[in-house]
Write an enzyme that holds these catalytic residues in place. Sequence first.
Site, PDB file in Angstrom:
ATOM      1  N   GLU A 238      -4.485   9.955 -10.068  1.00 20.40           N
ATOM      2  CA  GLU A 238      -4.502   8.809  -9.174  1.00 20.40           C
ATOM      3  C   GLU A 238      -3.338   7.864  -9.441  1.00 20.40           C
ATOM      4  OE1 GLU A 238      -6.388   8.922  -6.762  1.00 20.40           O
ATOM      5  OE2 GLU A 238      -8.021  10.234  -7.341  1.00 20.40           O
ATOM      6  N   CYS A 239      -2.885   7.217  -8.367  1.00 18.05           N
ATOM      7  CA  CYS A 239      -1.793   6.255  -8.476  1.00 18.05           C
ATOM      8  C   CYS A 239      -2.302   4.856  -8.788  1.00 18.05           C
ATOM      9  CB  CYS A 239      -0.985   6.225  -7.177  1.00 18.05           C
ATOM     10  SG  CYS A 239      -1.929   5.583  -5.769  1.00 18.05           S
ATOM     11  N   GLY A 240      -3.609   4.700  -8.883  1.00 23.72           N
ATOM     12  CA  GLY A 240      -4.185   3.393  -9.178  1.00 23.72           C
ATOM     13  C   GLY A 240      -4.888   2.753  -8.008  1.00 23.72           C
TER      14      GLY A 240
END
Length: 244
Positions: A238-240
């Site tokens: 995930e990128c956040g």
Amino acid sequence: MSKLDLNALNELPKVDRILALAETNAELEKLDAEGRVAWALDNLPGEYVLSSSFGIQAAVSLHLVNQIHPDIPVILTDTGYLFPETYRFIDELTDKLKLNLKVYRATESAAWQEARYGKLWEQGVEGIEKYNDINKVEPMNRALKELNAQTWFAGLRREQSGSRANLPVLAIQRGVFKVLPIIDWDNRTIYQYLQKHGLKYHPLWDEGYLSVGDTHTTRKWEPGMAEEETRFFGLKRECGLHEG
């Protein structure tokens, strides 16, 4: 399904919020994607927004939600490091689907960040997380606030990675309702939807990419690789934006 009170739910611990939404999620699992969007628009508070990375299968959720709720703000967090093909894909879909595109960026330019911190994506998990906080999380938080969002649609699917395998249709994230209409779709359903509506995959799909983000943290898929290994050097999926 009963009406849901966002303020009251936000007061609860995360575990209690999940339990409070369990009955609603059980009912939402029975609906198709269009039905989930329609239910959310009827039962959850506005303003409504849709986020998109304009990745491989982005045209599906963009078309699906926008046809039911035209002119919904579409949030893109632009890092400045997307592939040229992605920027052209954004232009193409924005024009074709008449999207109400809202682009948000970090307060520091990409060049300034490199001068100040170096290449954060080469600094292990900690560096990647800092990079994502600056370029993804903060701009998204700002977008949700400036657009007065209370309900956020996104195109995540359980099949995409282990970290998404147990996600519900409806949750609360960053203080707003988050709705994932196509969470249970498989790749075949995605393909069929694209074909039915005359939509395309991201152009890099034909070059062997299963997932597309920034140029420096995206790899082509190779035999034996899981899809999540094509992003962030396999250190994280995930990128956040979809964590927390």
